[in-house]
Design a protein around this motif. Structure first.
Motif, PDB file in Angstrom:
ATOM      1  N   GLU A 110       0.865  -1.173   0.000  1.00 21.51           N
ATOM      2  CA  GLU A 110       0.000   0.000   0.000  1.00 21.51           C
ATOM      3  C   GLU A 110       0.905   1.227   0.000  1.00 21.51           C
ATOM      4  N   VAL A 111       0.583   2.170  -0.860  1.00 19.75           N
ATOM      5  CA  VAL A 111       1.387   3.389  -0.966  1.00 19.75           C
ATOM      6  C   VAL A 111       1.475   4.069   0.401  1.00 19.75           C
ATOM      7  N   GLY A 112       2.707   4.399   0.784  1.00 17.64           N
ATOM      8  CA  GLY A 112       2.947   5.093   2.044  1.00 17.64           C
ATOM      9  C   GLY A 112       2.963   4.206   3.273  1.00 17.64           C
ATOM     10  N   LYS A 113       2.629   2.930   3.111  1.00 20.54           N
ATOM     11  CA  LYS A 113       2.576   2.025   4.272  1.00 20.54           C
ATOM     12  C   LYS A 113       3.531   0.850   4.166  1.00 20.54           C
ATOM     13  N   GLY A 114       4.146   0.650   3.000  1.00 18.07           N
ATOM     14  CA  GLY A 114       5.137  -0.403   2.872  1.00 18.07           C
ATOM     15  C   GLY A 114       4.680  -1.586   2.046  1.00 18.07           C
ATOM     16  N   SER A 115       5.529  -2.608   2.039  1.00 13.78           N
ATOM     17  CA  SER A 115       5.305  -3.805   1.228  1.00 13.78           C
ATOM     18  C   SER A 115       5.639  -5.046   2.040  1.00 13.78           C
ATOM     19  N   LYS A 116       5.009  -6.147   1.651  1.00 11.73           N
ATOM     20  CA  LYS A 116       5.270  -7.441   2.287  1.00 11.73           C
ATOM     21  C   LYS A 116       5.357  -8.491   1.197  1.00 11.73           C
ATOM     22  N   PHE A 117       6.537  -9.090   1.050  1.00  6.42           N
ATOM     23  CA  PHE A 117       6.778 -10.154   0.083  1.00  6.42           C
ATOM     24  C   PHE A 117       6.797 -11.483   0.826  1.00  6.42           C
ATOM     25  N   THR A 118       6.042 -12.449   0.326  1.00 11.11           N
ATOM     26  CA  THR A 118       5.968 -13.773   0.952  1.00 11.11           C
ATOM     27  C   THR A 118       6.440 -14.822  -0.039  1.00 11.11           C
ATOM     28  N   VAL A 119       7.485 -15.531   0.342  1.00 12.20           N
ATOM     29  CA  VAL A 119       8.015 -16.635  -0.456  1.00 12.20           C
ATOM     30  C   VAL A 119       7.549 -17.929   0.207  1.00 12.20           C
ATOM     31  N   THR A 120       6.971 -18.814  -0.587  1.00 11.25           N
ATOM     32  CA  THR A 120       6.549 -20.129  -0.104  1.00 11.25           C
ATOM     33  C   THR A 120       7.409 -21.173  -0.794  1.00 11.25           C
ATOM     34  N   LEU A 121       8.082 -21.988   0.000  1.00  8.40           N
ATOM     35  CA  LEU A 121       8.971 -23.019  -0.540  1.00  8.40           C
ATOM     36  C   LEU A 121       8.639 -24.365   0.085  1.00  8.40           C
ATOM     37  N   PRO A 122       8.738 -25.439  -0.707  1.00 10.26           N
ATOM     38  CA  PRO A 122       8.557 -26.765  -0.117  1.00 10.26           C
ATOM     39  C   PRO A 122       9.721 -27.073   0.819  1.00 10.26           C
ATOM     40  N   ILE A 123       9.443 -27.819   1.866  1.00 10.23           N
ATOM     41  CA  ILE A 123      10.514 -28.194   2.794  1.00 10.23           C
ATOM     42  C   ILE A 123      11.549 -29.055   2.082  1.00 10.23           C
ATOM     43  N   ASN A 124      11.092 -29.901   1.171  1.00 12.16           N
ATOM     44  CA  ASN A 124      12.007 -30.732   0.388  1.00 12.16           C
ATOM     45  C   ASN A 124      11.957 -30.306  -1.065  1.00 12.16           C
ATOM     46  N   LEU A 125      13.124 -30.031  -1.631  1.00  8.48           N
ATOM     47  CA  LEU A 125      13.222 -29.695  -3.048  1.00  8.48           C
ATOM     48  C   LEU A 125      12.643 -30.849  -3.863  1.00  8.48           C
ATOM     49  N   PRO A 126      11.707 -30.567  -4.789  1.00  8.49           N
ATOM     50  CA  PRO A 126      11.017 -31.640  -5.491  1.00  8.49           C
ATOM     51  C   PRO A 126      11.912 -32.561  -6.313  1.00  8.49           C
ATOM     52  N   THR A 127      12.909 -32.025  -7.017  1.00  7.94           N
ATOM     53  CA  THR A 127      13.785 -32.864  -7.842  1.00  7.94           C
ATOM     54  C   THR A 127      15.203 -32.336  -7.749  1.00  7.94           C
ATOM     55  N   GLY A 128      16.136 -33.128  -8.279  1.00  9.18           N
ATOM     56  CA  GLY A 128      17.527 -32.678  -8.322  1.00  9.18           C
ATOM     57  C   GLY A 128      18.231 -32.907  -7.002  1.00  9.18           C
ATOM     58  N   GLU A 129      19.394 -32.299  -6.877  1.00 16.92           N
ATOM     59  CA  GLU A 129      20.208 -32.461  -5.667  1.00 16.92           C
ATOM     60  C   GLU A 129      19.524 -31.799  -4.485  1.00 16.92           C
ATOM     61  N   ARG A 130      19.504 -32.484  -3.381  1.00 16.75           N
ATOM     62  CA  ARG A 130      18.935 -31.938  -2.156  1.00 16.75           C
ATOM     63  C   ARG A 130      20.060 -31.678  -1.170  1.00 16.75           C
ATOM     64  N   ARG A 131      20.015 -30.526  -0.571  1.00 18.97           N
ATOM     65  CA  ARG A 131      21.037 -30.188   0.402  1.00 18.97           C
ATOM     66  C   ARG A 131      20.392 -29.344   1.484  1.00 18.97           C
ATOM     67  N   THR A 132      20.560 -29.708   2.720  1.00 12.01           N
ATOM     68  CA  THR A 132      20.013 -28.939   3.822  1.00 12.01           C
ATOM     69  C   THR A 132      20.722 -27.593   3.871  1.00 12.01           C
ATOM     70  N   VAL A 133      19.950 -26.539   4.114  1.00 11.32           N
ATOM     71  CA  VAL A 133      20.515 -25.196   4.130  1.00 11.32           C
ATOM     72  C   VAL A 133      21.667 -25.093   5.122  1.00 11.32           C
ATOM     73  N   ASN A 134      21.617 -25.818   6.211  1.00  9.13           N
ATOM     74  CA  ASN A 134      22.662 -25.741   7.226  1.00  9.13           C
ATOM     75  C   ASN A 134      23.907 -26.549   6.875  1.00  9.13           C
ATOM     76  N   GLU A 135      23.844 -27.383   5.859  1.00  9.49           N
ATOM     77  CA  GLU A 135      24.985 -28.214   5.470  1.00  9.49           C
ATOM     78  C   GLU A 135      25.938 -27.463   4.561  1.00  9.49           C
ATOM     79  N   PRO A 136      27.252 -27.755   4.682  1.00  9.85           N
ATOM     80  CA  PRO A 136      28.186 -27.184   3.701  1.00  9.85           C
ATOM     81  C   PRO A 136      28.018 -27.897   2.367  1.00  9.85           C
ATOM     82  N   PRO A 137      28.339 -27.254   1.244  1.00 11.14           N
ATOM     83  CA  PRO A 137      28.232 -27.916  -0.051  1.00 11.14           C
ATOM     84  C   PRO A 137      29.171 -29.104  -0.127  1.00 11.14           C
ATOM     85  N   LYS A 138      28.756 -30.127  -0.840  1.00  9.43           N
ATOM     86  CA  LYS A 138      29.602 -31.316  -1.024  1.00  9.43           C
ATOM     87  C   LYS A 138      30.625 -31.031  -2.100  1.00  9.43           C
ATOM     88  N   VAL A 139      31.881 -31.413  -1.821  1.00  4.40           N
ATOM     89  CA  VAL A 139      32.948 -31.177  -2.786  1.00  4.40           C
ATOM     90  C   VAL A 139      33.387 -32.476  -3.407  1.00  4.40           C
TER      91      VAL A 139
END
Length: 139
Positions: A110-139
């Motif tokens: 709303e003009v003069g009152k700000g904005s709110k962006f909402t991202v909705t993500l599945p807890i588990n990535l549907p396809t491809g490599e899965r990696r927990t956000v807290n994990e370091p990348p695999k080398v």
């Protein structure tokens, strides 16, 4: 900045770099358009998804702008480009990344009152490599 992160938020199996870019783009926009006031980030679990919001008390947007702000090279109007800078790609990138992660983004504003962006993500990535956000990348 105010943070409200639910204590029962589960580990999120997703692409850490894409999620980081989503959050940084949203926080960058909030900071750019909020000279005074508050920026808030919140995250919580809702069913099999995680909801992440970035809200601000900045300049806000007109209702009709909400139809096109996620398009490439589109901004609310040219006067904001001159005053605040930017290319009009940040929110298009956010939407594309959220979609790649199996989720989506919505906005309320709303003009003069700000904005709110909402991202909705599945807890588990549907396809491809899965990696927990807290994990370091695999080398």
């Amino acid at each position: 900045m105010v943070k409200e992160i639910a204590p029962d938020l589960p580990p999120l199996n997703t692409d850490r770099d894409k999620l980081k870019q989503v959050i940084l783009n949203l926080l960058s926009n909030a900071a750019k358009f909020t000279e005074k006031g508050e920026i808030k980030i919140a995250a919580w679990r809702e069913n099999n998804s995680v909801k992440l919001t970035v809200s601000d008390t900045g300049i806000g947007m007109k209702q009709e702008a909400l139809d096109y702000i996620f398009e490439e090279f589109r901004q609310v109007d040219m006067s904001t480009t001159r005053k605040y800078g930017g290319t009009g790609l940040g929110l298009a990138i956010v939407r594309r990344l959220a979609n790649l992660l199996g989720g989506d983004i919505s906005v309320e504003s709303e003009v003069g009152k700000g904005s709110k962006f909402t991202v909705t993500l599945p807890i588990n990535l549907p396809t491809g490599e899965r990696r927990t956000v807290n994990e370091p990348p695999k080398v």
